[in-house]
Design a protein around this motif. Structure first.
Motif, PDB file in Angstrom:
ATOM      1  N   GLY A 148      65.643 -69.057  20.425  1.00 53.26           N
ATOM      2  CA  GLY A 148      66.077 -69.435  19.080  1.00 53.26           C
ATOM      3  C   GLY A 148      67.119 -68.500  18.513  1.00 53.26           C
ATOM      4  N   VAL A 149      67.907 -67.911  19.391  1.00 58.96           N
ATOM      5  CA  VAL A 149      68.900 -66.955  18.911  1.00 58.96           C
ATOM      6  C   VAL A 149      70.024 -67.641  18.138  1.00 58.96           C
ATOM      7  N   CYS A 150      70.389 -68.848  18.573  1.00 55.04           N
ATOM      8  CA  CYS A 150      71.522 -69.504  17.906  1.00 55.04           C
ATOM      9  C   CYS A 150      71.271 -69.715  16.416  1.00 55.04           C
ATOM     10  N   PRO A 151      70.147 -70.348  16.042  1.00 55.79           N
ATOM     11  CA  PRO A 151      69.929 -70.477  14.598  1.00 55.79           C
ATOM     12  C   PRO A 151      69.766 -69.119  13.939  1.00 55.79           C
ATOM     13  N   CYS A 192      65.484 -74.403  21.455  1.00 56.64           N
ATOM     14  CA  CYS A 192      65.114 -73.344  22.379  1.00 56.64           C
ATOM     15  C   CYS A 192      63.741 -72.810  22.048  1.00 56.64           C
ATOM     16  N   GLY A 202      74.580 -71.240  23.352  1.00 59.29           N
ATOM     17  CA  GLY A 202      73.720 -70.808  24.447  1.00 59.29           C
ATOM     18  C   GLY A 202      73.422 -69.322  24.417  1.00 59.29           C
ATOM     19  N   MET A 203      73.170 -68.827  23.224  1.00 61.79           N
ATOM     20  CA  MET A 203      72.942 -67.395  23.081  1.00 61.79           C
ATOM     21  C   MET A 203      71.669 -66.931  23.777  1.00 61.79           C
ATOM     22  N   CYS A 204      70.660 -67.797  23.825  1.00 60.48           N
ATOM     23  CA  CYS A 204      69.378 -67.346  24.375  1.00 60.48           C
ATOM     24  C   CYS A 204      69.498 -66.937  25.834  1.00 60.48           C
ATOM     25  N   PRO A 205      69.952 -67.844  26.712  1.00 61.30           N
ATOM     26  CA  PRO A 205      70.084 -67.402  28.093  1.00 61.30           C
ATOM     27  C   PRO A 205      71.101 -66.274  28.229  1.00 61.30           C
TER      28      PRO A 205
HETATM   29  S1  FES Z   1      68.931 -71.374  20.333  1.00 60.26           S
HETATM   30 FE1  FES Z   1      68.575 -70.755  22.289  1.00 60.26          FE
HETATM   31  S2  FES Z   1      70.432 -71.108  23.280  1.00 60.26           S
HETATM   32 FE2  FES Z   1      70.846 -71.676  21.267  1.00 60.26          FE
END
Ligand code: FES
Ligand SMILES: Cc1cc2nc3c(=O)[nH]c(=O)nc-3n(C[C@H](O)[C@H](O)[C@H](O)COP(=O)(O)O)c2cc1C
Ligand SMILES: Cc1cc2nc3c(=O)[nH]c(=O)nc-3n(C[C@H](O)[C@H](O)[C@H](O)COP(=O)(O)O)c2cc1C
Ligand SMILES: Cc1cc2nc3c(=O)[nH]c(=O)nc-3n(C[C@H](O)[C@H](O)[C@H](O)COP(=O)(O)O)c2cc1C
Ligand SMILES: Cc1cc2nc3c(=O)[nH]c(=O)nc-3n(C[C@H](O)[C@H](O)[C@H](O)CO)c2cc1C
Ligand code: SF4
Ligand code: SF4
Ligand code: SF4
Ligand code: SF4
Lengths: 190, 334, 289, 195, 443, 141, 190
Positions: free
Chosen positions: A23-26, A113, D23-26
């Motif tokens: 959940g990094v994007c949000p 995610c 796609g920040m998580c991966p």
């Molecule tokens: S929130 Fe996980 S890849 Fe964008």
């Protein structure tokens, strides 16, 4: 006791965003307003919990008995996508005004995610239903916790003059990095 | 009249206080602790402090001049304070290149990335320190023995901090009474005769600095006192419940970075709340997190982490906890 | 084939059908269609998100643009005619050409022409200064030179000249977004037609004092003598409150008024140099580019 | 747009990681080493290219309203394929990447390209687009992985350059954020210089 | 412990250099320029024309609305012009310029110096007289006094508070008035009490004026219902909200007037002016002005006719010294810097302070270190550092929410800020913008 | 965007005007607004939301940019009714049923099932709920 | 491109797509089933051969599982020319810094340790992960020792094992797992 460990672990020690990278994007994108991020946290809690229950049932009462555990990914994503949309339709049908209010309050809930990740993790850990749910809730809280704190910092940063090249993603990532650094202090608590 | 009259909005007088003076007073307040440190750790303390201070100043200057292209403001003294406090948080036998990395992280990531003095949400010295602690766990947790290793820098004899001894002992199943034979008594703790980061050992010297800061009105008492009270109460309760497996509250107050952190690092203006109510919340948070990490976490010491975590909450505290406004209570009726 | 494959097929198909049903209802309830042309228009727009068009950001403009029946009221000052033409093409429409505009600073009071009468020492902001008092020269209308206009320009198109202490607009960078016009508390900046090859004529003064007072506070002030009004063959100049104003829609760039102005308050820019006397080179930045 | 620029845009100008921040998580989660980053990148590339191809083939046949679910099914299928294949043939890497392989399915880039490009273009351009974007992603992940590996343990692709340990944070979570932050900073600068 | 207000406050060096100088009557100027807007509210309407002969105390501009004030000639002579004249802000504003010829007073004015104790007028009559005399607040705000005396329906005044605080450094005009016109003050207070129908009047004086406290305490014994209170020295105690809090421990609610808590505040100078207006029929055409400065030859307190050029007032105190860097109209905390000394003295001119060049320049601003000192000194409990930032970032709606309208512009924040930030400069700007927004919303 | 802490506002565009209502589509102001892939991320299909405002206080024209303003407390109330309360209901039933020792399959099924009556009740009260949510439209200067 | 969406064509399209995908998936699954199983087996086999002297049987084919200390230990007997050369024990400890650690401990026939390999762990990279044979020589000190006279405890706790620097916790867990394997072997594994 197991529950406490699950909760502390998910919120602090293995925070879903800051150490699991889900959940990094949000987290990086949406969270620049405290009130919005609070709303988001609430919505995510609901969605994650429901999704985890559904995927738990799917996994344990359909996929595993049929011996098609490998279909997890496909099955989960379809179910989750349908579920999220269904909640929306139902809300809209059931109380249009409520739905509208939410529309103003919340931007999108794009946490694919995190939702899918938590569902998969819960299944992977082979936890019983109740613990899976607690796991999901704790992760949602961990997500909300990180989101709200981070939104607070970013609101404050809005008022200062960040050097031009640092603005946007770089400073957000550095801040998240320092936050993750600080959270490493919880290492070893569970 | 040959000169033009100046015109500016009011007020036309100023208290004469300046950032430089504030920072200079912090430096003064740190001197007793530095003196004690040099007494116990000798050469190492001196070398580490010098390297940290020089490299913090240098990085601030270089980054401002060549990357941000602004007029360098190292003369405001904040980088000097950061350098000193970074050094105070390091063992006195740390290799020079690690100190330089720490200074780069503190100033570069912790401070300048956010636009320099006044803008950073996290305490720069602690960002540097924690970065090092996690990156170089071996070097960062070998503590020169006081007095014995006075004449050495890198090749000093090392031992553990009292907190680490207690933690190891308790983890190894010993009781407090068995452990307490190996750790200094409260008087020694007060005077600083123990292993530890070079500036954190002498509680008494740090308290003298505290008094100076209060006297000069550089800081207010709220944050340090709320931290002390919380730690004392929290560890006191644990100790009362099970004295065999919990250190006493005085031990917790006098060891590790509590004094240094509460007096000098949690009070950093930039990264702490703006009004007394907020300060209490901040202090209580730091105290509680410190104890949690000390008692249940992997690290024997948690002050640095606790302060950094609470730093993250400062913006929220500042928006939610407002100073008491003139005339606000009455308004509700009217 | 093993039962695994069979189950797989069964289950996925079931899921597929369920999703279809769900989505059918979703489709009934939501207007999901987002006009792809919005993206295309947005891609054409400069992406400055300056708000000069009156919409919140370029995307807001793109949406309005695509939805609007009549696009003639919509204009992106930053992108100008070319961009608008391209954007209109996406919709298969024709964009009406708008005359390019540029920000013009209407104050020529350099320290040489307008002596300082006091030394301002407050916050470096024209708005603060003007809310405090009339300014650091005798002219209460003139530029304060503290650069509020510079701060708001998103395009680095305006800067304070170190010698004159007055803002200078770089006409190639200026997009006529109007931000500086709004920012100036003294109403000194005006958006005017850029003119053919940048040729334009305007009164570089906003002083409304009577002639004598104006002249005393600034040697290049418009003193409201009215000579230009009489001279102008195109009725482009009006005089109000002791101040002449040239309507850029009527001005035919004949340059007659410039010659008659006794205080050189009327400026011409980007004209070829006149052969005979050019009185005051510093006041006439023909070099402005 | 020429095929070539269609292919290369993913590297710098529209790099999904550095520019689009997708796609920040991966990106953060799998780049503890250059090889892991590259593995993740290539797995994603496979899914991206294959699903782009399939989707460009079938897009015309799908009613608008079920576009997204259909795409998801296709993508999820390819994700499962690569998941199974890696488990079978690259077990070590598979266990390193763990959860992030199934999560390719929600990677915005994959669905994003399907929706924004493949569904509107022919097979070949879609393949090239998928490959380009995927390789851009791979490039970013490898670069990030290499940076973190170099700083964190003094090695790149397992080759030790520096004896000793390196700066440990960089292989841990905070280091991922730091390294990516600075890489984006540098990439922004480079992009600015170019234009 | 001496009384004071509860939140915030600063204590700048007092520098009351002219405290010992008796009030001296300034010689008549050759010409006066009397602006028609010297008060808060609508400008008055000129009722004379060029060439008219006027006497001292003659009405020359008529109040123009409820919140407005009459203006009287301060000299006798001929009206030379009614043209814009540069005021202390450098802008040209309409003023009546009169060439002085002799010193002929209007006949109705009682010029004797005897005390006149009794006042048999009704409250309404008093208020009318105050209005006719053009009295405005002498405490600096120049708010028309008759408005403050007309208690709105439904509200009741319980106590009259007399502001003898003079918390601004340097200024001593109120101090001298209290010492030299104690009796007039007391009678003025009795009249005000009558107008307001209250029984008690409290005089608040800061403890740095012990002579005034003891003098007034002694005089007050002769009158019923007047108490003198010594207050701890703390700026801005003279702000009416702060003074009310200090004296009767009530807080005027945000956005409300003092009458909300039953208090009405008047300055000592105002009370004396009321005495003169009611008992002696003397309109407000002169006032006490402190002229001071560390390097001034003779720091003094002058009784000055309104409209006198400031340059002449300063000349009387020895002239502007060589290295003067700034001249301030009013106190150093709230006063306005003059861009030129040619503007006239007005009803609000309580002091003129000359600062030597080395004290005149502000120091270079540094970055805000969030020390919170501004927050802790703000007497209104605001967060100046935040307001400053919000104003710079033009986030006016949030400023409104942060209660910028409560700011009394006391300047404590700028005074205290170690980073030398011009906090109040920007806060004032934001306050004006927010005011506009609020007004637009109401409209 | 300058919402005071007491209100939430959102930019929107007037889509349709009827006798009594104004239909406004909300322009997403989240990061997604400027994201190129927004059309694609899982919920992209619902990016644009339409809200209906009854009897607004100004006259508007179709296509006009407006600000939809709502009290912040309403936002949280909506959040509570829409997400938090059903969440609590589900979790509570989970806990109770588990405590009763019923098998997981049933527990899971029922606890999801309780959402049906929950939404039914919401539906029943929809008019009441509708009354408590009101928004305002503001013109942009 | 977009076709009109009707209920039936939507359902049909999705049905077809899911049918096709699932068929493909089933097929791929069948294809990879064997390799995946082999890969898992290979991992165990490599670990066994890493920790035991040469053998010529198929130890993984004759594994015996034993419940011990709340977990499962697996014994693999190795023979050469029919003669027993040693036993590999897959053992565990829950006390690692990141939780579960699984080791393969190879014992010679005489009960001395021949070698140790890490099967799985979640210790911190750069710290605890030095227990891996490839990352440091930590495991070497166990080779050839007999747990009867070599105290498998870190020196801090009074044993003979040199802990990994700054990773006492991981080292302890490692010892714990080895000791468990030895105890189980002594008690009944033989
Ligand atoms: S929130 Fe996980 S890849 Fe964008
Ligand atoms: C718009 C306005 C209306 C006021 N109305 C009244 C009033 O009706 N009655 C009153 O007693 N004072 C009134 N006041 C005067 C204030 O209470 C106060 O005395 C004046 O603003 C000067 O106070 P200061 O010098 O502390 O700022 C009013 C002030 C303003 C600005
Ligand atoms: C910060 C501040 C300081 C003030 N200080 C004084 C003061 O020292 N003496 C005074 O008489 N009025 C002072 N005032 C003005 C008072 O608030 C108030 O306006 C005045 O006492 C009302 O009386 P008046 O209407 O008779 O002037 C001050 C106002 C402010 C805002
Ligand atoms: C993020 C983090 C990861 C750590 N990882 C490990 C680990 O994997 N193994 C370990 O034994 N200790 C690890 N530690 C260190 C322990 O917390 C503890 O300090 C150490 O094991 C005991 O110190 P010593 O070995 O120097 O006595 C880690 C600490 C942190 C903060
Ligand atoms: C009371 C006080 C405490 C400070 N403490 C710290 C500190 O803990 N760490 C640090 O880097 N700087 C400290 N500083 C210096 C300075 O405020 C700091 O570098 C800023 O965070 C830089 O923006 C302190 C300054 C003061 C006045
Ligand atoms: S100079 Fe003025 S009009 Fe021109 S671009 Fe800059 S702000 Fe806009
Ligand atoms: S033109 Fe206006 S805004 Fe620009 S410097 Fe001059 S006064 Fe300031
Ligand atoms: S006093 Fe100055 S430096 Fe301190 S917080 Fe306020 S504005 Fe910032
Ligand atoms: S000027 Fe305003 S903000 Fe500053 S201290 Fe005074 S009341 Fe507070």
């Amino acid at each position: 006791m197991e529950y406490i460990i699950i909760v502390i672990s998910a919120i602090f020690v293995n925070n879903i965003v800051l150490s699991q990278f889900l959940g990094v994007c949000p987290f990086l994108g949406v969270s620049n307003k405290v009130q919005t991020s609070m709303g988001m946290a609430g919505a995510v809690t609901f969605v994650m919990t429901i999704a985890t229950i559904v995927t738990y049932m799917l996994q344990n009462f359909i996929l595993v008995p049929l011996g098609i555990g490998y279909m997890q990914t496909v099955a989960f994503i379809l179910v989750i996508a349908a579920l999220v949309q269904m909640v929306e339709i139902i809300l809209k049908k059931v109380s249009p005004s409520l739905y509208q209010a939410l529309g103003i309050f919340l931007p999108l809930i794009t946490t694919n995610c995190a939702v899918l990740g938590v569902a998969l993790l819960a299944v992977q850990k082979d936890l019983p239903l109740m613990q899976s749910v607690v796991f999901a809730i704790a992760n949602a809280i961990g997500f909300g916790f990180a989101l709200v704190t981070f939104a607070g910092i970013r609101e404050a940063l809005d008022l200062v003059d960040i050097p031009k090249p640092m603005r946007g993603a770089p400073i957000a990532l550095l801040t998240a990095g320092i936050l993750a650094l600080a959270f490493m202090g919880f290492a070893g608590i569970v | 009249m040959n000169k033009l009259l100046a015109v500016s909005p009011s007020p036309h007088v100023h208290s004469g206080e300046s950032v430089n003076k504030l920072m200079f007073n912090v430096v003064l307040a740190l001197l007793p602790a530095l003196a004690v440190s040099i007494y116990y750790f000798g050469l190492g303390a001196f070398v580490v402090t010098a390297i940290a201070v020089v490299s913090c100043l240098a990085f601030e200057f270089l980054i401002q001049k060549y990357l941000l292209k602004v007029t360098p403001s190292i003369s405001d003294g904040s980088a000097l304070v950061t350098g000193l406090l970074l050094a105070f948080n390091l063992p006195s036998n740390l290799p020079w290149w690690i100190i330089v990395i720490g200074a780069l992280v503190a100033i570069g990531i912790g401070k300048m990335s956010f636009g320099g003095l006044g803008n950073n949400p996290f305490n720069p010295a602690l960002v540097g320190r924690v970065f090092l602690l996690i990156s170089f766990p071996v070097q960062m947790t070998s503590w020169p023995l006081p007095i014995e290793s006075r004449a050495h820098y890198m090749d000093a004899l090392t031992g553990a901090t009292p907190l680490a001894l207690v933690k190891e002992g308790l983890k190894g199943g010993q009781t407090m009474s068995a452990i307490s034979e190996h750790i200094p008594n409260n008087m020694q703790l007060l005077m600083g005769s123990m292993g530890g980061s070079l500036g954190e050992i002498a509680a008494i010297a740090l308290l003298i600095g505290f008094a100076w800061l209060l006297f000069k009105k550089v800081i207010t008492w709220h944050i340090p006192v709320s931290i002390f009270v919380t730690i004392f109460a929290f560890t006191g309760i644990l100790w009362l419940i099970d004295p065999a497996h919990n250190a006493d509250p005085f031990f917790h107050l006098l060891t590790g970075g509590v004094m240094l952190g509460a007096i000098f690092m949690a009070t950093d203006y930039v990264t702490s709340p703006m009004n007394p109510k907020g300060m209490w919340i901040f202090g209580i948070g730091i105290g509680a997190l410190t104890v949690i990490i000390r008692v249940w976490g992997a690290y024997p010491e948690g002050v640095s982490f606790a302060i950094l975590i609470m730093n993250a909450f400062v913006p929220l505290i500042n928006t939610l906890v407002k100073p008491k406004r003139f005339g606000e209570e009455v308004k509700k009726n009217g | 084939m093993s039962s695994v494959v069979l189950y797989t097929v069964l289950m996925l198909s079931a899921l597929g059908v369920i999703s279809a049903v769900v989505l059918y209802f979703v489709a009934q309830k939501f207007k999901v269609y987002e006009d792809p042309r919005i993206d295309e228009v947005e891609a054409i727009l400069p992406g400055a998100n300056c708000g000069g068009c009156g919409y919140p950001g370029c995307r807001g403009f793109a949406e309005a643009f695509v939805k609007a029946d009549d696009i003639s009221t919509l204009f992106c000052p930053v992108g100008g005619n070319e961009t608008m033409g391209n954007a209109a093409k996406v919709l298969g429409k024709e964009a009406a050409a708008v005359d390019p505009m540029v920000a013009v600073v209407r104050c020529a009071g350099t320290p040489e022409h307008r002596a300082k009468t006091n030394a301002y020492d407050g916050a470096k902001s024209c708005r603060v200064a003007s809310s405090l008092y009339s300014g650091d020269t005798g002219c209460q209308f003139g530029c304060l030179g503290l650069g509020d206009c510079v701060d708001v320009c998103n395009f680095d198109a305006i800067y304070i000249d170190e010698v004159t202490g007055l803002p200078v607009v770089d006409q190639d960078k200026c997009t006529a977004c109007g931000a500086c016009v709004k920012a100036c508390p003294k109403f000194i900046i005006e958006l005017r037609k850029k003119g053919p090859k940048g040729k334009r004529i305007f009164v570089s003064c906003v002083n409304k004092d009577k002639g004598g007072v104006a002249k005393r506070s600034c040697s290049v002030a418009c003193i409201g003598c009215g000579k230009c009004v009489k001279t102008c063959p195109h009725d482009a100049i009006t005089l109000e409150n002791n101040l002449a104003y040239i309507d850029f829609n009527k001005c035919k760039l004949c340059r007659k008024c410039v010659e008659v102005c006794p205080t050189t308050a009327i400026w011409e820019v980007h004209f070829p140099a006149r052969k005979p006397k050019v009185e005051d080179e510093t006041a006439q930045p023909v070099s402005e580019n | 747009m020429s095929q070539l620029s269609n292919f290369t845009k993913g590297f710098l100008r529209e790099n999904p990681v550095f520019v689009l921040l997708l796609g920040m998580c991966p990106t953060l989660g799998t780049t503890t080493s250059a090889i892991n980053g590259m593995g993740m990148g290539l797995a994603t590339t496979f899914v991206l290219a294959m699903s782009n191809v399939v989707i460009s083939l079938i897009a015309g046949l799908i009613p608008a309203k079920v576009r997204i679910p259909s795409f998801i099914v296709v993508i999820a299928a390819f994700v499962t394929v690569i998941d199974l294949a890696m488990a079978g043939f690259l077990p070590a890497l598979h266990s390193q990447l763990g959860l992030f392989i199934p999560l390719i399915v929600v990677n915005c880039i994959v669905l994003g390209r399907a929706e924004a490009f493949a569904s509107k273009n022919g097979v070949l351009p879609s393949l090239i687009d998928g490959l380009g974007m995927g390789l851009g992603f791979t490039f970013a992940l490898t670069l990030l992985g290499a940076t973190r590996e170099l700083l964190g343990s003094g090695a790149i692709f397992g080759f030790k350059f520096i004896s000793g340990d390196g700066i440990l944070v960089f292989v841990l979570a905070p280091g991922a954020f730091f390294a990516l932050g600075f890489l984006i900073l540098i990439m922004n600068k480079l992009a600015k210089k170019q234009s | 412990m001496l009384k004071t207000f509860s939140i915030g406050g600063v204590h700048p060096p007092e520098n009351k250099i002219s405290a010992g100088s008796q009030i001296v009557v300034l010689p008549l100027p050759k010409q006066v320029s009397i602006p028609i807007a010297q008060h808060i509210g609508a400008p008055a309407n000129a009722v004379v024309t060029k060439g008219d002969k006027v006497k001292v105390g003659q009405l020359i501009a008529q109040s123009n609305g409820f919140v407005s004030a009459n203006i009287h000639s301060s000299v006798s002579g001929t009206v030379a012009s009614i043209d814009p004249v540069m005021d202390s802000t450098g802008y040209k504003r309409p003023a009546i310029t009169i060439t002085v010829e002799g010193d002929e007073w209007d006949e109705t004015i009682d010029r004797s110096t005897d005390l006149k104790e009794e006042c048999n007028l009704t409250a309404e009559e008093i208020i009318a007289k105050v209005g006719q005399a053009g009295i405005v607040g002498m405490g600096g705000a120049t708010f028309p006094s008759q408005v403050k005396l007309s208690v709105p329906k439904g509200k009741k005044a319980e106590v009259l508070i007399i502001n003898g605080v003079e918390c601004e450094p340097y200024l001593t005009s109120d101090h001298r008035v209290m010492l030299e016109k104690g009796h007039e003050l007391m009678i003025g207070i009795q009249i005000l009490k009558k107008a307001l129908r209250v029984d008690t009047a409290l005089i608040g004086i800061e403890n740095n004026k012990p002579d005034a406290i003891s003098h007034l305490s002694q005089v007050a014994t002769k009158y019923s219902g007047i108490e003198v209170h010594a207050l701890k020295v703390q700026y801005p105690q003279g702000g009416e909200k702060q003074l009310i809090k200090a004296l009767i421990n009530r807080e005027v609610p945000s956005g409300a007037l003092p009458i909300e808590v039953g208090a009405v505040v008047h300055n000592v100078g105002t009370a004396v002016a009321v005495y003169e207006a009611v008992q002696k029929s003397k309109p407000l055409f002169e006032r006490v002005v402190t002229v001071t400065g560390k390097h001034l030859a003779t720091p003094s307190n002058f009784l000055v006719r309104i409209g006198t050029p400031i340059s002449e007032v300063i000349a009387a105190a020895g002239g502007v010294p060589e290295n003067t860097g700034k001249i301030v109209n009013g106190g150093p905390m709230m006063g306005k810097a003059l861009s030129s000394i040619d503007s006239p003295v007005t009803k609000g001119t309580s002091g003129l302070i000359a600062f030597p060049a080395e004290e005149a320049k502000r120091k270079v601003a540094q970055a805000c270190v969030r020390c919170g000192k501004c927050v802790s000194v703000c007497p209104m409990g605001l967060e100046p550092y935040l307001l400053n930032r919000l104003s710079q970032k033009k986030m006016f709606e949030r400023m409104e929410h942060e209660h910028v309208l409560d700011c009394i512009e006391c300047g404590s924040c700028s005074f205290e800020c170690p980073a030398n930030l011009p906090l109040l400069d920007y806060i004032r700007l934001g306050k004006a913008e927010v005011g506009k927004i609020v007004r637009a919303r109401k409209a | 965007m300058s919402s005071t802490p007491n209100t939430i506002d959102h930019f929107g565009r007037v889509d349709e005007i009827t006798l009594s209502d104004v239909r406004v589509s909300i322009i997403s102001q989240s990061a997604c607004a400027s994201c190129h892939a927004k059309g694609a991320c899982g919920m992209g299909e619902a990016t644009e939301k339409t809200i209906v405002i009854t009897k607004p206080n100004h006259n508007f024209i179709v296509g006009e940019q407006v600000k939809v303003v709502m009290k912040r407390s309403l936002g949280f109330k909506a959040l509570f009714l829409g997400y938090i309360l059903p969440f609590i209901v589900v979790v509570l039933s989970l806990i109770i049923l588990t405590a009763l020792g019923i098998s997981e399959a049933v527990v899971g099924g029922i606890s999801l099932g309780v959402l049906v009556p929950y939404y039914a009740i919401m539906y029943y009260f929809r008019n009441k709920v509708a009354q408590s949510f009101n928004f305002d439209l503001e013109k942009l200067q | 491109m977009a076709k009109e969406s009707t209920f039936s064509n939507m359902t049909l399209t999705l049905l077809v797509i899911t049918l096709l995908s699932s068929a493909v998936l089933g097929f791929v699954y069948e294809l990879t089933k064997e390799p995946i199983r082999k890969a898992q087996e290979a991992k165990i086999n490599t670990a066994i051969s890493n920790v035991l002297p040469e053998f010529d049987n198929q130890p993984s084919a004759e594994a015996t599982e034993v419940q011990y200390d709340g977990g499962t230990l697996v014994f693999y007997n190795a023979t050469k020319g029919g003669e027993k050369v040693g036993t590999a024990v897959k053992t565990f400890s829950n006390n690692g810094f990141g939780g579960l650690i699984e080791l393969m401990v190879g014992f010679n026939a005489d009960g001395t340790i021949h070698g140790i390999d890490v099967v799985s762990h979640k210790e911190t990279p750069g710290l605890g992960d030095k227990m891996e044979t490839s990352k440091s020589g930590f495991s070497v000190q166990f080779q050839g020792v007999n747990p009867e006279d070599f105290k498998i405890r870190v020196k801090k706790d009074g044993g003979d094992v040199d802990a990994i620097t700054a990773s006492t916790i991981s080292s302890r867990a490692y010892c714990d797992a080895v000791q468990r394997a030895y105890n189980a072997l002594k008690e009944g594994g033989k």
